[in-house]
Design a protein around this motif. Sequence first.
Motif, PDB file in Angstrom:
ATOM      1  N   LYS A 130      -2.878  -7.653  -5.214  1.00 47.39           N
ATOM      2  CA  LYS A 130      -2.323  -8.910  -5.715  1.00 47.39           C
ATOM      3  C   LYS A 130      -0.812  -8.940  -5.558  1.00 47.39           C
ATOM      4  O   LYS A 130      -0.235  -9.928  -5.076  1.00 47.39           O
ATOM      5  N   MET A 160       1.341  -0.386  -4.819  1.00 50.50           N
ATOM      6  CA  MET A 160       1.155  -1.622  -5.565  1.00 50.50           C
ATOM      7  C   MET A 160      -0.270  -2.140  -5.404  1.00 50.50           C
ATOM      8  O   MET A 160      -0.985  -1.765  -4.468  1.00 50.50           O
ATOM      9  N   SER A 161      -0.664  -3.019  -6.304  1.00 48.15           N
ATOM     10  CA  SER A 161      -1.983  -3.639  -6.238  1.00 48.15           C
ATOM     11  C   SER A 161      -2.038  -4.627  -5.076  1.00 48.15           C
ATOM     12  O   SER A 161      -0.996  -5.121  -4.626  1.00 48.15           O
ATOM     13  N   TYR A 188      -4.915 -15.222  -4.469  1.00 50.79           N
ATOM     14  CA  TYR A 188      -5.561 -13.911  -4.567  1.00 50.79           C
ATOM     15  C   TYR A 188      -6.856 -14.013  -5.361  1.00 50.79           C
ATOM     16  O   TYR A 188      -7.859 -13.363  -5.030  1.00 50.79           O
ATOM     17  N   GLU A 200     -10.482 -12.886  -4.038  1.00 49.62           N
ATOM     18  CA  GLU A 200     -11.356 -11.944  -4.742  1.00 49.62           C
ATOM     19  C   GLU A 200     -12.735 -12.551  -4.980  1.00 49.62           C
ATOM     20  O   GLU A 200     -13.750 -11.860  -4.886  1.00 49.62           O
ATOM     21  N   ARG A 211       0.835  -1.208   0.000  1.00 53.38           N
ATOM     22  CA  ARG A 211       0.000   0.000   0.000  1.00 53.38           C
ATOM     23  C   ARG A 211       0.867   1.254   0.000  1.00 53.38           C
ATOM     24  O   ARG A 211       0.560   2.226  -0.705  1.00 53.38           O
ATOM     25  N   SER A 221       0.912  -7.037  -3.511  1.00 51.09           N
ATOM     26  CA  SER A 221       1.201  -6.945  -2.072  1.00 51.09           C
ATOM     27  C   SER A 221       1.134  -8.319  -1.412  1.00 51.09           C
ATOM     28  O   SER A 221       1.954  -8.642  -0.547  1.00 51.09           O
TER      29      SER A 221
END
Length: 408
Positions: A327, A324-325, A385, A389, A320, A329
């Motif tokens: 995913k 970065m995204s 991930y 999601e 964060r 991270s």
Amino acid sequence: MDKLIFEVGIAVALITLTGLISARLRFSVIPFYILIGMAVGPHAPQWGIVDLRFIESSTFIEFMGRLGILFLLFYLGLEFSVSRLMKSGKAILTGGMFYVGLNFASGLLLGWLADLPLKETLVVCGIMTSSSTAIVAKVLVDLKRTANPETEIIMGMIMFDDLFIAIHISILTGLVLSGATSFLSVLLVCLSALLFIVVFLVVGRKCIKYIDKALNIKSSELFLLTVMTLLFLVAGFSETLHVAEAIGALMMGLVLGESRHASRIEHQVMPFKDFFGAIFFFGFGLTIEPASLGGAVGMTVLAVVLTIVCNYGAGMIAGRLSGMSPKASLNVGFTLVSRGEFSIIMANIGKAGGLMASIQSFAVLYVLILAVLGPILTKESPRVYKQYERFRKRGSKKQSEEAREKSQ
């Protein structure tokens, strides 16, 4: 009959065989070295001249393992750069601090839950905080992720972690191995160790131009002998000051890492690092009685869960901060899960200090599980991930439907 050389030959043959198996399986070799060491030893059989108990050679193998630690830390120092870490950005420094803080706190929590004494708790903290640089680097190369944007964050956080571990080892050595009993004497030993590190780095960096001149040697033989002289003298001298010999080796590596001969030194030292490092892990396994591992299962399982949770949190924070995204991270946190060489070094400090034998058993199981689980989590992080999601969207959809029903 003197069978020392023959026994060492058998040990090297077993190490080579397990290395070939791990290469075929495309998996980290560290747990294989430890497992083959555990499979032989005092409980193993003897067939004629082939004695898998390694009774005659155990002391010599232990000494070669000590050399393995020296070369591992020396090579790490050559690769490490404090100035590069400072330039790597807020995300790496902050992420590294959260990574170290969360994992160290999980060690304190585990020590409290297991009702461990202070020294044992601090050893456990070191075991749980130190990610395996060797495994992480190998996994990133094997998965062809070295060019990924999150890889710089991962390596920066590892550098920060290695720096913390170097300081923790020096403090732990003063606490566990010095024989100091009162708080004041322990504090003095720890401060003297930290003072040695600071003074050595300052003086070493000021003297690097003279070291460069001394290493301006055309002969490969004399060049290697000069480097080995510096390594062993500094490592041995540091031990007389209650600073772990491995820290002396790391300091020498940090100094020589600033030399214009650094790449030549790395090239010369790498075969020693690989050979004696393999014997170090084999020798550690040799000291473990498999039957003693059962008592550490509960503590190890809890430690593994805590490590995965803390690494996930540290990865998300670092990701964060660097924009970065989620995913990427998640990939940062999972890549850092692997444990290996430094956790074993921490366990060896506990053994040398006569601490509880269960710490050794815990370290073995903990390293074995995470050395295997870490690369798997790294490889499968995109799939994990994707599942996350899917569950998140399903939960959001359910909440929306419930809210719609309430509004009607």
